[in-house]
Design a protein around this motif. Structure first.
Motif, PDB file in Angstrom:
ATOM      1  N   THR A 193     -11.750 -13.150 -62.028  1.00 14.80           N
ATOM      2  CA  THR A 193     -12.758 -12.444 -60.815  1.00 14.80           C
ATOM      3  C   THR A 193     -12.370 -13.036 -59.495  1.00 14.80           C
ATOM      4  OG1 THR A 193     -14.101 -11.790 -62.379  1.00 14.80           O
ATOM      5  CG2 THR A 193     -14.969 -11.559 -60.054  1.00 14.80           C
ATOM      6  N   LEU A 194     -12.869 -14.533 -59.535  1.00 14.50           N
ATOM      7  CA  LEU A 194     -12.618 -15.185 -58.300  1.00 14.50           C
ATOM      8  C   LEU A 194     -11.130 -15.683 -58.029  1.00 14.50           C
ATOM      9  CD1 LEU A 194     -15.929 -17.027 -58.454  1.00 14.50           C
ATOM     10  CD2 LEU A 194     -15.561 -14.855 -57.339  1.00 14.50           C
ATOM     11  N   ALA A 195     -10.123 -14.762 -57.871  1.00 12.67           N
ATOM     12  CA  ALA A 195      -8.552 -15.135 -58.273  1.00 12.67           C
ATOM     13  C   ALA A 195      -8.050 -15.388 -56.862  1.00 12.67           C
ATOM     14  CB  ALA A 195      -8.151 -13.582 -58.708  1.00 12.67           C
ATOM     15  N   ASP A 196      -8.686 -15.296 -55.567  1.00  9.03           N
ATOM     16  CA  ASP A 196      -8.073 -15.706 -54.452  1.00  9.03           C
ATOM     17  C   ASP A 196      -8.500 -17.213 -54.056  1.00  9.03           C
ATOM     18  OD1 ASP A 196      -7.069 -16.006 -51.810  1.00  9.03           O
ATOM     19  OD2 ASP A 196      -8.778 -14.609 -50.751  1.00  9.03           O
ATOM     20  N   ALA A 197      -7.531 -18.066 -54.091  1.00 17.36           N
ATOM     21  CA  ALA A 197      -7.546 -19.518 -53.928  1.00 17.36           C
ATOM     22  C   ALA A 197      -7.673 -19.788 -52.576  1.00 17.36           C
ATOM     23  CB  ALA A 197      -6.497 -20.143 -54.663  1.00 17.36           C
ATOM     24  N   SER A 198      -7.796 -18.666 -51.673  1.00 16.31           N
ATOM     25  CA  SER A 198      -7.608 -19.054 -50.272  1.00 16.31           C
ATOM     26  C   SER A 198      -8.689 -18.528 -49.324  1.00 16.31           C
ATOM     27  CB  SER A 198      -6.244 -18.673 -49.761  1.00 16.31           C
ATOM     28  OG  SER A 198      -6.035 -17.071 -49.584  1.00 16.31           O
ATOM     29  N   CYS A 199      -9.788 -18.470 -50.141  1.00 20.14           N
ATOM     30  CA  CYS A 199     -10.866 -17.813 -49.616  1.00 20.14           C
ATOM     31  C   CYS A 199     -11.541 -18.734 -48.354  1.00 20.14           C
ATOM     32  CB  CYS A 199     -12.147 -17.551 -50.423  1.00 20.14           C
ATOM     33  SG  CYS A 199     -13.587 -16.565 -49.772  1.00 20.14           S
ATOM     34  N   ASN A 200     -11.852 -18.363 -47.120  1.00 19.38           N
ATOM     35  CA  ASN A 200     -12.219 -19.184 -46.086  1.00 19.38           C
ATOM     36  C   ASN A 200     -13.474 -18.897 -45.551  1.00 19.38           C
ATOM     37  OD1 ASN A 200      -9.816 -21.069 -45.626  1.00 19.38           O
ATOM     38  ND2 ASN A 200      -8.727 -19.156 -45.369  1.00 19.38           N
ATOM     39  N   VAL A 201     -14.176 -19.818 -45.506  1.00 17.57           N
ATOM     40  CA  VAL A 201     -15.850 -19.452 -44.888  1.00 17.57           C
ATOM     41  C   VAL A 201     -16.339 -20.937 -44.453  1.00 17.57           C
ATOM     42  CG1 VAL A 201     -17.089 -20.327 -46.957  1.00 17.57           C
ATOM     43  CG2 VAL A 201     -17.882 -18.735 -45.400  1.00 17.57           C
ATOM     44  N   GLY A 205     -12.433 -17.142 -54.320  1.00 11.68           N
ATOM     45  CA  GLY A 205     -13.008 -16.103 -53.910  1.00 11.68           C
ATOM     46  C   GLY A 205     -12.461 -14.559 -54.460  1.00 11.68           C
ATOM     47  N   VAL A 206     -13.093 -13.725 -53.943  1.00  4.55           N
ATOM     48  CA  VAL A 206     -12.832 -12.178 -54.325  1.00  4.55           C
ATOM     49  C   VAL A 206     -13.296 -11.115 -53.083  1.00  4.55           C
ATOM     50  CG1 VAL A 206     -14.942 -11.521 -55.716  1.00  4.55           C
ATOM     51  CG2 VAL A 206     -12.917 -10.485 -55.940  1.00  4.55           C
ATOM     52  N   THR A 207     -12.293 -10.283 -52.719  1.00  2.19           N
ATOM     53  CA  THR A 207     -12.749  -9.215 -51.953  1.00  2.19           C
ATOM     54  C   THR A 207     -13.277  -7.884 -52.692  1.00  2.19           C
ATOM     55  OG1 THR A 207     -11.022  -9.749 -50.185  1.00  2.19           O
ATOM     56  CG2 THR A 207     -12.159  -7.560 -50.188  1.00  2.19           C
ATOM     57  N   THR A 208     -14.695  -7.583 -52.410  1.00  3.84           N
ATOM     58  CA  THR A 208     -15.228  -6.438 -53.369  1.00  3.84           C
ATOM     59  C   THR A 208     -14.773  -5.156 -52.755  1.00  3.84           C
ATOM     60  OG1 THR A 208     -17.095  -6.803 -51.777  1.00  3.84           O
ATOM     61  CG2 THR A 208     -17.001  -8.105 -54.040  1.00  3.84           C
ATOM     62  N   ASN A 209     -15.056  -4.214 -53.812  1.00  5.33           N
ATOM     63  CA  ASN A 209     -14.633  -2.769 -53.213  1.00  5.33           C
ATOM     64  C   ASN A 209     -14.991  -2.368 -51.779  1.00  5.33           C
ATOM     65  OD1 ASN A 209     -13.370  -2.866 -55.599  1.00  5.33           O
ATOM     66  ND2 ASN A 209     -14.875  -1.429 -56.689  1.00  5.33           N
ATOM     67  N   GLY A 210     -14.206  -1.803 -51.066  1.00  3.39           N
ATOM     68  CA  GLY A 210     -14.631  -1.427 -49.677  1.00  3.39           C
ATOM     69  C   GLY A 210     -13.833  -2.310 -48.823  1.00  3.39           C
ATOM     70  N   GLY A 211     -13.375  -3.346 -49.293  1.00  2.00           N
ATOM     71  CA  GLY A 211     -12.308  -4.202 -48.441  1.00  2.00           C
ATOM     72  C   GLY A 211     -12.829  -4.939 -47.370  1.00  2.00           C
ATOM     73  N   THR A 212     -13.865  -4.907 -46.815  1.00  7.19           N
ATOM     74  CA  THR A 212     -14.278  -5.541 -45.537  1.00  7.19           C
ATOM     75  C   THR A 212     -14.913  -6.990 -45.849  1.00  7.19           C
ATOM     76  OG1 THR A 212     -15.094  -3.658 -44.548  1.00  7.19           O
ATOM     77  CG2 THR A 212     -16.044  -5.778 -43.686  1.00  7.19           C
ATOM     78  N   PHE A 213     -15.476  -7.111 -47.169  1.00  5.24           N
ATOM     79  CA  PHE A 213     -16.267  -8.317 -47.557  1.00  5.24           C
ATOM     80  C   PHE A 213     -15.764  -9.266 -48.589  1.00  5.24           C
ATOM     81  CE2 PHE A 213     -19.257  -5.108 -45.810  1.00  5.24           C
ATOM     82  CZ  PHE A 213     -19.786  -5.878 -44.726  1.00  5.24           C
ATOM     83  N   ASP A 257     -25.455 -26.272 -57.861  1.00  2.68           N
ATOM     84  CA  ASP A 257     -24.435 -27.063 -57.218  1.00  2.68           C
ATOM     85  C   ASP A 257     -23.686 -26.006 -56.540  1.00  2.68           C
ATOM     86  OD1 ASP A 257     -24.885 -29.711 -57.533  1.00  2.68           O
ATOM     87  OD2 ASP A 257     -24.174 -29.669 -59.615  1.00  2.68           O
ATOM     88  N   ILE A 258     -23.725 -24.811 -56.850  1.00  6.99           N
ATOM     89  CA  ILE A 258     -22.782 -23.638 -56.418  1.00  6.99           C
ATOM     90  C   ILE A 258     -23.419 -22.630 -55.552  1.00  6.99           C
ATOM     91  CG2 ILE A 258     -21.391 -21.675 -57.350  1.00  6.99           C
ATOM     92  CD1 ILE A 258     -20.329 -24.371 -58.100  1.00  6.99           C
ATOM     93  N   ALA A 259     -22.761 -22.245 -54.750  1.00 10.50           N
ATOM     94  CA  ALA A 259     -23.522 -21.034 -53.693  1.00 10.50           C
ATOM     95  C   ALA A 259     -22.282 -20.024 -53.390  1.00 10.50           C
ATOM     96  CB  ALA A 259     -23.744 -21.745 -52.133  1.00 10.50           C
ATOM     97  N   PHE A 260     -22.608 -18.842 -53.513  1.00 12.69           N
ATOM     98  CA  PHE A 260     -22.025 -17.571 -53.243  1.00 12.69           C
ATOM     99  C   PHE A 260     -22.132 -17.298 -51.627  1.00 12.69           C
ATOM    100  CE2 PHE A 260     -22.695 -17.928 -57.602  1.00 12.69           C
ATOM    101  CZ  PHE A 260     -21.213 -17.953 -58.169  1.00 12.69           C
ATOM    102  N   CYS A 261     -20.971 -17.244 -50.679  1.00 12.86           N
ATOM    103  CA  CYS A 261     -21.258 -16.909 -49.237  1.00 12.86           C
ATOM    104  C   CYS A 261     -20.424 -15.940 -48.983  1.00 12.86           C
ATOM    105  CB  CYS A 261     -21.060 -18.139 -48.633  1.00 12.86           C
ATOM    106  SG  CYS A 261     -22.051 -19.538 -49.040  1.00 12.86           S
ATOM    107  N   VAL A 262     -20.741 -15.164 -47.922  1.00 20.14           N
ATOM    108  CA  VAL A 262     -20.004 -14.153 -47.304  1.00 20.14           C
ATOM    109  C   VAL A 262     -20.337 -14.027 -45.915  1.00 20.14           C
ATOM    110  CG1 VAL A 262     -21.660 -12.188 -47.848  1.00 20.14           C
ATOM    111  CG2 VAL A 262     -19.279 -11.463 -47.469  1.00 20.14           C
ATOM    112  N   ASN A 263     -19.143 -13.868 -45.070  1.00 18.62           N
ATOM    113  CA  ASN A 263     -19.280 -13.684 -43.606  1.00 18.62           C
ATOM    114  C   ASN A 263     -19.925 -12.407 -43.389  1.00 18.62           C
ATOM    115  OD1 ASN A 263     -18.005 -16.082 -42.817  1.00 18.62           O
ATOM    116  ND2 ASN A 263     -16.079 -14.787 -43.313  1.00 18.62           N
ATOM    117  N   ILE A 264     -21.042 -12.337 -42.359  1.00 19.28           N
ATOM    118  CA  ILE A 264     -21.546 -11.288 -41.985  1.00 19.28           C
ATOM    119  C   ILE A 264     -20.879 -10.494 -40.831  1.00 19.28           C
ATOM    120  CG2 ILE A 264     -23.567 -10.553 -40.489  1.00 19.28           C
ATOM    121  CD1 ILE A 264     -24.991 -12.952 -41.266  1.00 19.28           C
ATOM    122  N   THR A 265     -20.398  -9.259 -41.060  1.00 17.79           N
ATOM    123  CA  THR A 265     -19.534  -8.320 -40.597  1.00 17.79           C
ATOM    124  C   THR A 265     -20.588  -7.044 -40.198  1.00 17.79           C
ATOM    125  OG1 THR A 265     -17.675  -9.380 -41.427  1.00 17.79           O
ATOM    126  CG2 THR A 265     -17.350  -6.973 -40.029  1.00 17.79           C
TER     127      THR A 265
END
Length: 218
Positions: A130-138, A150-158, A174-182
């Motif tokens: 699922t989290l197949a993008d190894a270049s997720c930046n935040v 990371g992973v881009t969810t359906n819709g494509g923005t986030f 020890d783990i957090a899941f984060c997304v940029n506010i857009t």
């Protein structure tokens, strides 16, 4: 002699979210059951289709509001207020625990999340698949996290980025899941919103995962 004592503490721009306004929640359920009449001696060719809900992941989406303030404490008069909108950006993060050490936020691999949540790495909906993008930046707490999983969810923005607060994380806290506010980002349901976040969940039937949300307002 007048002695003045000052207490100083290290503070980060990311802080716990203070309120949660519940909208709608739901889970995928099958609409029909495929059936076919037959009798002894018949051999029937048929192709089947169907969807099955994941038990490993949960999603959150919506809008973000708030301000940047100067005040002596919670529920106290504001000394000064800076108006913030989602167009200014920031991050939404979720942690399956009450605390997280933001000072040491760093990248984490998907296999580690499989191990911590007890997911079978071979399953289609494992973290590794699922989290197949190894270049997720935040950028969280002012720290530019090295490319993480990371992973881009359906819709494509986030894009959800998983991060850790330890070099060898072993616990859910020890783990957090984060997304940029857009502002005005395209959501999975074709509506617009400020964030859309994918989080790991307890896949045991009848067991729940409690997430604490954090906000960073730029």
């Amino acid at each position: 002699m007048l002695a003045l004592l000052f207490a100083a503490s290290l503070a980060f721009a990311i802080q716990p979210a203070e309120t949660w306004t519940l909208g709608t929640t739901g889970k995928y359920t099958q609409l029909t059951t495929a059936s076919q009449q037959t009798e002894g001696g018949n051999v029937t060719y048929g192709n089947l289709t169907g969807n099955v809900s994941t038990e490993k992941w949960a999603g959150f989406w919506g809008n973000v509001s708030g301000n940047i303030v100067l005040a002596p404490g919670a529920n106290q008069p504001m000394f000064y207020t800076w108006a913030w909108t989602s167009a200014d950006g920031g991050e939404v993060c979720a942690v399956a625990a009450p605390s997280f050490t933001w000072a040491s936020v760093q990248a984490v691999g998907a296999a580690t999340i499989d191990a911590i949540w007890g997911f079978d790495v071979l399953n289609t909906d494992s973290a590794s698949n699922t989290l197949a993008d190894a270049s997720c930046n935040v950028i969280v707490a002012g720290i530019a996290v090295p490319p993480s999983t990371g992973v881009t969810t359906n819709g494509g923005t986030f894009e959800t980025c998983a991060v850790a607060d330890a070099g060898a994380p072993v616990w859910k806290d020890d783990i957090a899941f984060c997304v940029n506010i857009t502002q005005g980002g395209t959501l999975f349901n074709s509506l617009t919103g400020d964030y859309q976040l994918l989080t790991a969940a307890n896949e045991t039937a009848g067991q729940y995962e409690t997430y604490n949300f954090w906000l960073e307002l730029d």
